[in-house]
Design an enzyme around this catalytic site. Structure first.
Site, PDB file in Angstrom:
ATOM      1  N   ASP A   1       0.706  -0.817  -0.379  1.00 56.46           N
ATOM      2  CA  ASP A   1       0.212   0.020   0.578  1.00 56.46           C
ATOM      3  C   ASP A   1       0.655   1.114  -0.117  1.00 56.46           C
ATOM      4  OD1 ASP A   1      -2.355   1.985  -0.056  1.00 56.46           O
ATOM      5  OD2 ASP A   1      -3.498   0.109   1.773  1.00 56.46           O
TER       6      ASP A   1
ATOM      7  N   ASP B   1     -11.161   2.249  -3.466  1.00 53.82           N
ATOM      8  CA  ASP B   1     -11.270   1.975  -2.021  1.00 53.82           C
ATOM      9  C   ASP B   1     -13.102   1.736  -2.622  1.00 53.82           C
ATOM     10  OD1 ASP B   1      -9.213   2.043  -0.681  1.00 53.82           O
ATOM     11  OD2 ASP B   1      -8.762   3.433  -0.255  1.00 53.82           O
TER      12      ASP B   1
HETATM   13  C1  DGJ Z   1      -5.985   2.116   2.375  1.00 52.51           C
HETATM   14  C2  DGJ Z   1      -6.621   0.650   1.182  1.00 52.51           C
HETATM   15  O1  DGJ Z   1      -6.508   1.315  -0.124  1.00 52.51           O
HETATM   16  C3  DGJ Z   1      -6.827  -0.097   2.244  1.00 52.51           C
HETATM   17  O2  DGJ Z   1      -7.510  -1.088   0.549  1.00 52.51           O
HETATM   18  C4  DGJ Z   1      -6.772  -0.588   3.274  1.00 52.51           C
HETATM   19  O3  DGJ Z   1      -5.493  -0.809   2.876  1.00 52.51           O
HETATM   20  C5  DGJ Z   1      -5.986   0.659   3.912  1.00 52.51           C
HETATM   21  N1  DGJ Z   1      -5.108   1.578   3.530  1.00 52.51           N
HETATM   22  C6  DGJ Z   1      -5.308   0.029   4.971  1.00 52.51           C
HETATM   23  O4  DGJ Z   1      -5.081   1.318   5.939  1.00 52.51           O
END
Ligand code: DGJ
Length: 704
Positions: free
Chosen positions: A459, A525
């Site tokens: 991430d 997301d």
């Molecule tokens: C952003 C990601 O897009 C989410 O899926 C998740 O992993 C969060 N970060 C966790 O902090």
């Protein structure tokens, strides 16, 4: 298929792809009022020409008379420089000693391989060597181009722009453009329109590919199924810009490269810099054919494991947030395994003091209170359930409230006399630094080794700011991205079984540079099925379905609060690599049964969806009745959607595409000739009858 010299024309070459020819070469322009100027000109980019015709597209215009305000034809150059009689978008801007800016390149040499040529140009007065590289493949129509520069002088110089090159879009292309733009939770939404006269720049200044735009453009007067399309993409995961230039005289050029305006890259004596690849592709058959050609290229030349089937994953983020415990995760893993899930990914919250987003990022050891015996028991439990093991990491970031930052405050991007602005309470680690990369490789390698991880979700949750680097200045914007690439490459090399998902607060880092070292991308997301249809459609313009991570989450959706039936949510997520991300402890027995069946349905057709040829059949996904089709060998899968109860707008019959007209296809309730399916169409309950909101279905056909 080769890269060949064009007969009877000195210093002129043709790149021959499967279906196209790309002819270019050196032109020396002699102005009426001054000396020689060398230009590398793109003569032709279009359908395949017979060898004998290759020379016929070369139309030298020696001795241009440049008078008054009439511009020479600089939009046809493959690497227009900031120098001489040029007033268009420069792909190369250099500042030499004494603040001299006008670049003057002369042709020196060409290094010709079977599929590749490097045209070597030199600015002799200031010792700048420029290599213009073109590479083709024998199994697709993509042309890769990049540029390398070396300072051969004894004094430093600076670069203000170094694009991978400029592409000329032939005049008959028509000048509509299509691209992808958006924001967080709204990634890869298509935008299109008449390309404005003048200069239009798409790009990112965030240090990542970004949610705001995706590095590609399609140009042409096409529909989904018909028309010629010229398209350019950039294989890069940091800041970028792509500038179109439409001149009143009629030419269009697209210059694409890394970085953004205002950055200056130092190039010391002897130093070299090379760009990422810009990719050009020309197709007939509309945007659909262009997308299929990009997918084909991705599978043949980009993705590290294109032939693999991506497993159905479960990710714990939306279910547990930061509330990660061994018992809680194992409970979810058991429920996921019972549904037929194959890979369990533990998301954020398992390490250091990370019980919320204010602390602990950077301290990559299991949280001692939550996991007193480490992660081994958790992953053992996961494996005992027959699941593969995956873990979330965010290796480029640090919370100021962490042991890592307290020990190494200089490791982040910063200027000594400036604030260090946080976002989501975090700062960006400088991957241009050797010590930072060494540290990252050390703990990542150990983590993968110790727990035998099959999967990392990598991430990256903020944009750059105060991006200072004392040693290398603005080179940071390039070297950070290359540092991330290097760690991913090294990890994959050391652990051949490891698969990586690219994530950046959703789809903030989806591009061909990232896909070269990752297996799939977290698309957004925003897991609301209707919003996702819009996002996934834009994603599908360049990237294949197998690389598109999609989860089924809870209803109402945690972000949009929209309620969507489970079946529709599944059918939307089944259009890519299926995952589940809901809180399974709250799903009813009926929902779990339905989910189990839908996962089994998906697995039965997974190779077709992940590896098949995609046809976006009809409608505006998420906004009206729509459908997508995947074809692989004898198998055809159609996913059809209708979000609105009363949407009985035509067409009420769904016409398929890309089938063999004379073959017979067997499906639910009958068999039909390919010709019938393509010209008359299938009658689908989802489209034909009105009913509740959010009706969807999957239809599977097989050629007999
Ligand atoms: C952003 C990601 O897009 C989410 O899926 C998740 O992993 C969060 N970060 C966790 O902090």
């Amino acid at each position: 298929m080769p890269l060949i010299p064009v007969p009877a024309h000195a210093h002129t070459w043709a790149a021959l792809t499967r279906d196209t020819s790309y002819v270019f070469g050196v032109e020396t322009v002699i102005g009426a009022e001054s000396g020689e100027d060398t230009r590398i000109v793109q003569w032709y980019w279009g359908p395949r020409l017979p060898t004998g015709a290759l020379g016929q597209v070369v139309e030298h215009a020696p001795g241009w008379i440049v008078t008054g305000f009439l511009d020479p034809d600089d939009a046809t150059e493959m690497l227009p420089v900031d120098g001489g009689r040029r007033w268009g978008v420069p792909s190369l801007q250099a500042v030499y000693e004494g603040e001299v800016r006008s670049v003057e390149l002369g042709f020196d040499d060409a290094v010709l391989g079977e599929n590749e040529v490097e045209v070597v140009l030199r600015d002799h007065a200031y010792g700048l060597r420029v290599g213009l590289h073109v590479r083709v493949f024998d199994d697709c129509d993509v042309i890769e181009r990049w540029v390398s520069v070396t300072n051969e002088s004894a004094v430093p110089l600076r670069l203000r722009r170094l694009d991978s090159g400029s592409w000329v879009i032939p005049e008959q292309a028509g000048f509509r453009y299509t691209g992808a733009a958006g924001g967080w939770g709204r990634e890869t939404r298509l935008q299109s329109g008449e390309l404005p006269a003048g200069e239009t720049t798409f790009g990112s200044r965030t240090g990542t590919t970004s949610h705001k735009a995706n590095p590609w453009i399609m140009l042409g007067d096409a529909t989904e199924d018909a028309g010629d399309v010229w398209t350019v993409a950039l294989a890069w995961s940091g800041s970028w810009r792509l500038t179109t230039q439409r001149r009143p005289e009629g030419d269009v050029a697209v210059s694409a490269g890394f970085g953004h305006e205002g950055l200056t890259w130092p190039l010391g004596p002897g130093a070299s810099l090379s760009t990422p690849s810009a990719l050009g592709l020309r197709t007939s058959g509309g945007y659909g054919a262009a997308s299929r050609a990009w997918h084909d290229y991705a599978r043949k030349h980009v993705l590290p494991r294109p032939g693999e089937e991506r497993p159905v994953l479960y990710n714990s983020w939306e279910a547990t947030g930061f509330d990660v415990t061994e018992a809680g995760q194992l409970d979810l893993a058991r429920r996921a395994a019972d549904l037929g899930v194959e890979l369990f990914v533990v998301d954020d919250g398992w390490f250091g003091a990370r019980t919320d987003d204010t602390r602990g990022l950077g301290d990559w050891w299991p949280n001692p209170e939550r996991f007193p015996y480490g992660l081994r028991p958790l992953f053992q439990g996961v494996r005992d359930l027959g699941l593969l093991a995956g873990l979330w990491v965010e290796p480029e970031m640090v919370n100021p409230d962490s042991d890592l930052y307290r020990k190494n405050p200089d490791w982040v991007l910063h200027y000594p006399e400036r604030r260090r602005d946080t976002m989501r309470n975090q700062l960006v680690l400088n991957y241009a630094r050797d010590d930072v990369r060494e540290w990252a490789l050390g703990w990542l390698d150990q983590l993968v080794r110790e727990y035998g991880l099959d999967y990392l979700k990598w991430d990256m949750n903020r944009s750059f700011s105060q991006a200072g680097w004392a040693e290398g200045g603005d080179l940071l914007w390039i070297e950070h991205t290359r540092g991330v690439y290097a760690i991913m490459d090294e990890l994959r090399g050391r652990h051949p079984g490891l698969r990586i998902e690219s994530c950046s607060g959703g789809g903030g880092r989806a591009d061909f540079g990232m896909l070269r070292r990752t297996d799939q991308v977290w698309t957004s997301d925003n897991t609301d099925a209707r919003d996702r249809q819009v996002i996934q459609r834009g994603f599908s313009y360049l990237y294949p379905a197998g690389a598109m991570s999609c989860w089924v989450t809870d209803s109402p959706n945690p972000i949009t609060h929209r309620e969507v039936p489970l079946r529709y949510r599944f059918h939307v997520a089944m259009a890519g690599t299926l995952g589940v991300g809901g809180d399974l402890t709250s799903w009813s027995a009926a929902e779990l049964d339905e989910a189990r069946q839908l996962i089994a349905d998906y697995k039965a057709v997974r190779p077709v969806i992940q590896h098949g040829a995609l046809h976006r059949l009809a409608g505006r996904p998420g906004e009206s009745a729509s459908a997508v089709q995947y074809t692989l060998g004898d198998q055809v899968v159609v996913l059809a959607y209708n979000p609105f109860a009363l949407d009985k707008q035509p067409p009420r019959r769904l016409r398929l595409a890309g089938l063999d007209p004379s073959a017979v296809y067997e499906g639910p309730g009958g068999s039909w000739y390919g010709a019938t399916l393509m010209r008359h169409g299938l009658t689908l309950p989802t489209w034909f009858h009105s009913g509740a909101d959010y009706r969807s279905e999957m239809v599977v056909l097989r050629r007999v």
